[in-house]
Scaffold this active site. Sequence first.
Site, PDB file in Angstrom:
ATOM      1  N   SER A 198      31.374 -49.301 -14.154  1.00  0.00           N
ATOM      2  CA  SER A 198      32.477 -49.422 -15.107  1.00  0.00           C
ATOM      3  C   SER A 198      32.955 -50.865 -15.128  1.00  0.00           C
ATOM      4  O   SER A 198      32.543 -51.681 -14.312  1.00  0.00           O
ATOM      5  CB  SER A 198      33.627 -48.525 -14.669  1.00  0.00           C
ATOM      6  OG  SER A 198      34.136 -49.013 -13.447  1.00  0.00           O
ATOM      7  N   LYS A 199      33.841 -51.141 -16.052  1.00  0.00           N
ATOM      8  CA  LYS A 199      34.384 -52.486 -16.198  1.00  0.00           C
ATOM      9  C   LYS A 199      34.990 -52.936 -14.858  1.00  0.00           C
ATOM     10  O   LYS A 199      34.836 -54.074 -14.431  1.00  0.00           O
ATOM     11  CB  LYS A 199      35.453 -52.458 -17.287  1.00  0.00           C
ATOM     12  CG  LYS A 199      36.044 -53.809 -17.590  1.00  0.00           C
ATOM     13  CD  LYS A 199      35.514 -54.363 -18.892  1.00  0.00           C
ATOM     14  CE  LYS A 199      36.034 -55.768 -19.081  1.00  0.00           C
ATOM     15  NZ  LYS A 199      35.201 -56.575 -19.925  1.00  0.00           N
ATOM     16  N   ARG A 200      35.655 -51.980 -14.211  1.00  0.00           N
ATOM     17  CA  ARG A 200      36.325 -52.326 -12.968  1.00  0.00           C
ATOM     18  C   ARG A 200      35.327 -52.777 -11.896  1.00  0.00           C
ATOM     19  O   ARG A 200      35.620 -53.617 -11.071  1.00  0.00           O
ATOM     20  CB  ARG A 200      37.095 -51.085 -12.491  1.00  0.00           C
ATOM     21  CG  ARG A 200      38.117 -51.411 -11.454  1.00  0.00           C
ATOM     22  CD  ARG A 200      39.061 -50.240 -11.263  1.00  0.00           C
ATOM     23  NE  ARG A 200      39.188 -49.986  -9.856  1.00  0.00           N
ATOM     24  CZ  ARG A 200      39.002 -48.829  -9.276  1.00  0.00           C
ATOM     25  NH1 ARG A 200      38.675 -47.775 -10.019  1.00  0.00           N
ATOM     26  NH2 ARG A 200      39.154 -48.684  -8.001  1.00  0.00           N
TER      27      ARG A 200
END
Length: 429
Positions: A198-200
């Site tokens: 994910s982006k995180r």
Amino acid sequence: MLKVRFAPSPTGYLHVGGARTALFNWMHARKNGGKFILRIEDTDKNRTKPEYLNEILESLRWLKLDWDEIYYQSQRFDIYREYAQKLLEKGLAYQKDEAIFFKYQFNQIKINDLIRGEVTFSELPKPEEVIIKRDGSPTYNFSCCIDDALMGVNCVIRGEDHLSNTPKQILLYQALGFDLPEFAHIPLILSPEGGRLSKRYGATAISDYKKEGYLPEALVNYFLLLGWSAGDNKEILALNQAKELFKLKDVNKTGSAFSLDKLKWVNSRYIREKDSSQLASLLKDYLESEGHPYARANEDELKTAVNLLSGRLVTLADFSSQADFLFEENVNYSSDSLEAIKDKLVDEIKELIKALGTIDNFQENVIESVFRETAAKLNLKPKVLVHPVRVALTGKRKGPGLFETMAVLGKDKVTKRLAKLVEYWESRE
Ligand code: GLU
């Protein structure tokens, strides 16, 4: 001759997964004296953006993944038409409306994937596949297959997410009479929990890592160990060494989890290994690109700061907040730093100011002995004095060695800042 390619679509930025695919292709080519082709798959006019293309090219250059040839699919539409025509003439394709469909008979297909071993494809959902869309643009499978064949790509290394496209491309190779390349599908990069990235967790554009102060060598080092190792568990391995050792067959068959902590660790190691001039010049460029006022510091000032702080930097971005006490006239006390001082040592600090004032040669070792003598005279353990002095000089609770810091700041700043803390305490009595 071995020919591999990296084929990004400029419909988004270059991310961790793409950068690692490019890296593995690059290493395989360089290790085996082959060629590394960059093919820009910009067939989708609506989703292709120049800023994505620029970012991809700049990021690859920044990571030092140089290519031998570059092609743009948007300039090759005539070629795709010509091959679609051939399929029409052979009766292997048909036209419906404006689009062209490839029709095929599907029997089981087996490949010997260089990473995964034998892979069998037993079925395909439909007996046909669009190859030219109504707007005249080719579909990915069609342009990819034609280009790989015409560009002489004999080893296709790409992410495992493309595995389901491989049988369709093989059918097209066969229909057009092209020789099949070898295939190597690289397992995906997963989040620390094992799910999609994910982006995180690192699905960040490479240009963002640059902005966040990561070094390209550190990113490359981290990426190359995401799914591959030279077999010795070495965690610090430069691209030059890795390219001598790289073997596709040693790439893991299962996904590798992305760890931002590990990347940070690798980055801090690369920062620490730079000598002070290299790091000063990297910081200068970095601060300039960020439009940060400390970019105005001269080389000597930056070198001095770097000598003091390099062991504490995880990224180049950490520099400005850690070095502020060196560049600013006044120190800003962080809120927690003042609160953590238990006793206001007004008289003791005044004594220290006097003692430091007598030093002619304001060097680390001299400062240290004067500091210790003063503490002894005051019946204080040196560490009781260290904390408020650090806060007075740097505004922070933690930092590099105190005596080294004092030597760098110089007698004048040190005594002034100590006096300021005393003044601050006295004004609050
Ligand atoms: N343009 C495709 C992508 O970015 C390339 C896939 C391939 O390497 O064949 O995913």
